[in-house]
Motif scaffolding. Structure first.
Motif, PDB file in Angstrom:
ATOM      1  N   TYR A 184       0.835  -1.199   0.000  1.00 16.43           N
ATOM      2  CA  TYR A 184       0.000   0.000   0.000  1.00 16.43           C
ATOM      3  C   TYR A 184       0.870   1.250   0.000  1.00 16.43           C
ATOM      4  O   TYR A 184       2.054   1.206   0.336  1.00 16.43           O
ATOM      5  CB  TYR A 184      -0.957   0.032   1.193  1.00 16.43           C
ATOM      6  CG  TYR A 184      -0.276   0.072   2.535  1.00 16.43           C
ATOM      7  CD1 TYR A 184       0.057   1.284   3.131  1.00 16.43           C
ATOM      8  CD2 TYR A 184       0.045  -1.104   3.207  1.00 16.43           C
ATOM      9  CE1 TYR A 184       0.688   1.328   4.362  1.00 16.43           C
ATOM     10  CE2 TYR A 184       0.661  -1.072   4.436  1.00 16.43           C
ATOM     11  CZ  TYR A 184       0.983   0.137   5.004  1.00 16.43           C
ATOM     12  OH  TYR A 184       1.622   0.174   6.220  1.00 16.43           O
ATOM     13  N   TYR A 185       0.265   2.354  -0.375  1.00 16.67           N
ATOM     14  CA  TYR A 185       0.884   3.664  -0.346  1.00 16.67           C
ATOM     15  C   TYR A 185       0.054   4.522   0.598  1.00 16.67           C
ATOM     16  O   TYR A 185      -1.167   4.614   0.441  1.00 16.67           O
ATOM     17  CB  TYR A 185       0.912   4.271  -1.757  1.00 16.67           C
ATOM     18  CG  TYR A 185       1.615   5.600  -1.813  1.00 16.67           C
ATOM     19  CD1 TYR A 185       2.988   5.692  -1.690  1.00 16.67           C
ATOM     20  CD2 TYR A 185       0.887   6.770  -1.992  1.00 16.67           C
ATOM     21  CE1 TYR A 185       3.634   6.920  -1.735  1.00 16.67           C
ATOM     22  CE2 TYR A 185       1.514   7.996  -2.052  1.00 16.67           C
ATOM     23  CZ  TYR A 185       2.894   8.064  -1.920  1.00 16.67           C
ATOM     24  OH  TYR A 185       3.522   9.278  -1.962  1.00 16.67           O
ATOM     25  N   LEU A 186       0.692   5.153   1.579  1.00 12.88           N
ATOM     26  CA  LEU A 186      -0.018   5.912   2.607  1.00 12.88           C
ATOM     27  C   LEU A 186       0.373   7.384   2.536  1.00 12.88           C
ATOM     28  O   LEU A 186       1.556   7.724   2.519  1.00 12.88           O
ATOM     29  CB  LEU A 186       0.313   5.355   3.994  1.00 12.88           C
ATOM     30  CG  LEU A 186      -0.337   6.032   5.190  1.00 12.88           C
ATOM     31  CD1 LEU A 186      -1.849   5.896   5.125  1.00 12.88           C
ATOM     32  CD2 LEU A 186       0.197   5.416   6.477  1.00 12.88           C
ATOM     33  N   ILE A 187      -0.644   8.245   2.490  1.00 11.55           N
ATOM     34  CA  ILE A 187      -0.444   9.693   2.516  1.00 11.55           C
ATOM     35  C   ILE A 187      -1.123  10.205   3.785  1.00 11.55           C
ATOM     36  O   ILE A 187      -2.315   9.975   3.981  1.00 11.55           O
ATOM     37  CB  ILE A 187      -1.100  10.363   1.291  1.00 11.55           C
ATOM     38  CG1 ILE A 187      -0.534   9.791  -0.004  1.00 11.55           C
ATOM     39  CG2 ILE A 187      -0.913  11.877   1.344  1.00 11.55           C
ATOM     40  CD1 ILE A 187      -1.323  10.189  -1.235  1.00 11.55           C
ATOM     41  N   GLU A 188      -0.358  10.881   4.639  1.00 10.53           N
ATOM     42  CA  GLU A 188      -0.918  11.422   5.877  1.00 10.53           C
ATOM     43  C   GLU A 188      -0.683  12.932   5.929  1.00 10.53           C
ATOM     44  O   GLU A 188       0.430  13.398   5.735  1.00 10.53           O
ATOM     45  CB  GLU A 188      -0.288  10.762   7.103  1.00 10.53           C
ATOM     46  CG  GLU A 188      -0.717   9.339   7.295  1.00 10.53           C
ATOM     47  CD  GLU A 188      -0.196   8.755   8.603  1.00 10.53           C
ATOM     48  OE1 GLU A 188       0.923   9.122   9.025  1.00 10.53           O
ATOM     49  OE2 GLU A 188      -0.902   7.944   9.191  1.00 10.53           O
ATOM     50  N   ARG A 189      -1.746  13.635   6.195  1.00  9.79           N
ATOM     51  CA  ARG A 189      -1.694  15.081   6.381  1.00  9.79           C
ATOM     52  C   ARG A 189      -2.346  15.404   7.723  1.00  9.79           C
ATOM     53  O   ARG A 189      -2.896  14.537   8.383  1.00  9.79           O
ATOM     54  CB  ARG A 189      -2.440  15.806   5.246  1.00  9.79           C
ATOM     55  CG  ARG A 189      -1.892  15.536   3.870  1.00  9.79           C
ATOM     56  CD  ARG A 189      -0.534  16.221   3.676  1.00  9.79           C
ATOM     57  NE  ARG A 189      -0.042  16.082   2.326  1.00  9.79           N
ATOM     58  CZ  ARG A 189       0.922  15.249   1.970  1.00  9.79           C
ATOM     59  NH1 ARG A 189       1.498  14.474   2.857  1.00  9.79           N
ATOM     60  NH2 ARG A 189       1.328  15.181   0.718  1.00  9.79           N
ATOM     61  N   GLU A 190      -2.321  16.678   8.104  1.00  8.96           N
ATOM     62  CA  GLU A 190      -2.871  17.070   9.401  1.00  8.96           C
ATOM     63  C   GLU A 190      -4.370  16.825   9.496  1.00  8.96           C
ATOM     64  O   GLU A 190      -4.876  16.388  10.518  1.00  8.96           O
ATOM     65  CB  GLU A 190      -2.565  18.546   9.656  1.00  8.96           C
ATOM     66  CG  GLU A 190      -2.939  19.004  11.044  1.00  8.96           C
ATOM     67  CD  GLU A 190      -2.518  20.440  11.293  1.00  8.96           C
ATOM     68  OE1 GLU A 190      -3.312  21.174  11.910  1.00  8.96           O
ATOM     69  OE2 GLU A 190      -1.411  20.819  10.875  1.00  8.96           O
ATOM     70  N   LYS A 191      -5.124  17.087   8.404  1.00  9.59           N
ATOM     71  CA  LYS A 191      -6.578  16.950   8.446  1.00  9.59           C
ATOM     72  C   LYS A 191      -7.109  15.736   7.691  1.00  9.59           C
ATOM     73  O   LYS A 191      -8.306  15.482   7.731  1.00  9.59           O
ATOM     74  CB  LYS A 191      -7.245  18.213   7.874  1.00  9.59           C
ATOM     75  CG  LYS A 191      -7.034  19.437   8.748  1.00  9.59           C
ATOM     76  CD  LYS A 191      -7.927  20.547   8.313  1.00  9.59           C
ATOM     77  CE  LYS A 191      -9.114  20.518   9.238  1.00  9.59           C
ATOM     78  NZ  LYS A 191     -10.102  21.526   8.992  1.00  9.59           N
ATOM     79  N   MET A 203     -13.747  15.240  15.792  1.00 11.32           N
ATOM     80  CA  MET A 203     -14.615  14.472  14.895  1.00 11.32           C
ATOM     81  C   MET A 203     -13.889  14.135  13.595  1.00 11.32           C
ATOM     82  O   MET A 203     -13.178  14.962  13.039  1.00 11.32           O
ATOM     83  CB  MET A 203     -15.874  15.268  14.563  1.00 11.32           C
ATOM     84  CG  MET A 203     -16.821  14.537  13.636  1.00 11.32           C
ATOM     85  SD  MET A 203     -18.117  15.619  13.049  1.00 11.32           S
ATOM     86  CE  MET A 203     -19.455  15.156  14.097  1.00 11.32           C
ATOM     87  N   ALA A 204     -14.096  12.877  13.137  1.00  9.38           N
ATOM     88  CA  ALA A 204     -13.503  12.433  11.876  1.00  9.38           C
ATOM     89  C   ALA A 204     -14.499  11.552  11.134  1.00  9.38           C
ATOM     90  O   ALA A 204     -15.258  10.790  11.734  1.00  9.38           O
ATOM     91  CB  ALA A 204     -12.218  11.672  12.134  1.00  9.38           C
ATOM     92  N   LEU A 205     -14.471  11.661   9.827  1.00  8.83           N
ATOM     93  CA  LEU A 205     -15.292  10.837   8.946  1.00  8.83           C
ATOM     94  C   LEU A 205     -14.340   9.912   8.198  1.00  8.83           C
ATOM     95  O   LEU A 205     -13.300  10.365   7.709  1.00  8.83           O
ATOM     96  CB  LEU A 205     -16.055  11.739   7.970  1.00  8.83           C
ATOM     97  CG  LEU A 205     -17.057  11.090   7.040  1.00  8.83           C
ATOM     98  CD1 LEU A 205     -18.222  10.507   7.841  1.00  8.83           C
ATOM     99  CD2 LEU A 205     -17.575  12.116   6.044  1.00  8.83           C
ATOM    100  N   TYR A 206     -14.673   8.604   8.108  1.00  8.53           N
ATOM    101  CA  TYR A 206     -13.790   7.665   7.419  1.00  8.53           C
ATOM    102  C   TYR A 206     -14.599   6.712   6.555  1.00  8.53           C
ATOM    103  O   TYR A 206     -15.796   6.528   6.732  1.00  8.53           O
ATOM    104  CB  TYR A 206     -12.919   6.896   8.415  1.00  8.53           C
ATOM    105  CG  TYR A 206     -13.672   5.970   9.332  1.00  8.53           C
ATOM    106  CD1 TYR A 206     -13.888   4.638   8.987  1.00  8.53           C
ATOM    107  CD2 TYR A 206     -14.169   6.407  10.554  1.00  8.53           C
ATOM    108  CE1 TYR A 206     -14.572   3.779   9.829  1.00  8.53           C
ATOM    109  CE2 TYR A 206     -14.852   5.562  11.397  1.00  8.53           C
ATOM    110  CZ  TYR A 206     -15.045   4.247  11.033  1.00  8.53           C
ATOM    111  OH  TYR A 206     -15.727   3.390  11.866  1.00  8.53           O
ATOM    112  N   LYS A 249     -16.173   9.042  13.720  1.00  8.70           N
ATOM    113  CA  LYS A 249     -15.604   8.976  15.063  1.00  8.70           C
ATOM    114  C   LYS A 249     -15.804  10.331  15.729  1.00  8.70           C
ATOM    115  O   LYS A 249     -15.534  11.363  15.125  1.00  8.70           O
ATOM    116  CB  LYS A 249     -14.100   8.686  15.022  1.00  8.70           C
ATOM    117  CG  LYS A 249     -13.719   7.349  14.487  1.00  8.70           C
ATOM    118  CD  LYS A 249     -12.211   7.214  14.574  1.00  8.70           C
ATOM    119  CE  LYS A 249     -11.681   6.367  13.461  1.00  8.70           C
ATOM    120  NZ  LYS A 249     -10.225   6.328  13.445  1.00  8.70           N
ATOM    121  N   VAL A 250     -16.274  10.286  16.957  1.00 13.04           N
ATOM    122  CA  VAL A 250     -16.470  11.516  17.730  1.00 13.04           C
ATOM    123  C   VAL A 250     -15.764  11.330  19.069  1.00 13.04           C
ATOM    124  O   VAL A 250     -15.933  10.303  19.735  1.00 13.04           O
ATOM    125  CB  VAL A 250     -17.977  11.806  17.949  1.00 13.04           C
ATOM    126  CG1 VAL A 250     -18.165  13.044  18.796  1.00 13.04           C
ATOM    127  CG2 VAL A 250     -18.688  11.937  16.623  1.00 13.04           C
TER     128      VAL A 250
END
Length: 167
Positions: free
Chosen positions: A10-17, A53-56, A98-99
């Motif tokens: 896999y290739y993973l891209i992570e940013r602050e938001k 809060m995050a939406l996935y 997620k809350v």
């Protein structure tokens, strides 16, 4: 006994938001069922309100080996000589939120859909015995076999995670 080889590049891209995982999952089984079992491995998460809060969501897949121990846990009367095909889920989309209302509490709600190949279902063995007149009559035995069918499964649920100490 047999071996299953799984690959998950896999290739993973992570940013602050936000984060994005683009990958591929595959299991190779050379004894039972399908030899090549590919599936996508895509996951995205957007932090609408960072730390709150995050939406996935994403699309995945799965390959499950079916052991005799697992069969006995599900049905103790399964025929002992039975070898069941492994199950394969090539397509499993999911969505969730997620809350985190406090630093020690996490609430997670999700929904997913599974499209399963070769799902097994237990069926009772029937045996025939002769009655008083000599006719053969089917009788249900105390042993179970399996039949296979493709299946769809929709799941939704949630979890609550509570952390007593912030370690």
């Amino acid at each position: 006994d047999y071996s299953v080889l799984t690959l998950n590049p896999y290739y993973l891209i992570e940013r602050e938001k936000a984060s994005l995982r683009l990958g591929f999952y595959s299991a190779f089984s050379f004894v039972t069922g399908r030899t090549f079992n590919p599936a996508p491995d895509i996951h995205a998460e957007w932090k609408i309100l960072p730390k709150v809060m995050a939406l996935y969501g994403g699309v995945g897949g799965d390959f499950n080996t079916v052991t005799f121990s697992r069969l006995r846990d599900e049905n103790p009367w399964v025929t002992r000589s039975l070898r069941v095909k492994d199950t394969y889920t090539p397509f499993k989309p999911y969505l969730g939120v997620k809350v985190k209302p406090a630093h020690f509490l996490l609430l997670d709600g999700f929904a997913e859909f599974n499209s399963i190949k070769d799902q097994y279902f237990f069926v009772n063995n029937t045996q025939s015995i002769a009655n008083v007149l000599g006719n053969m009559v089917p009788v249900l035995g105390n042993q179970f076999d399996v039949v296979y069918s493709d299946a769809s499964l929709f799941r939704f649920g949630g979890r609550i995670a509570f952390q007593y100490k912030n370690q």
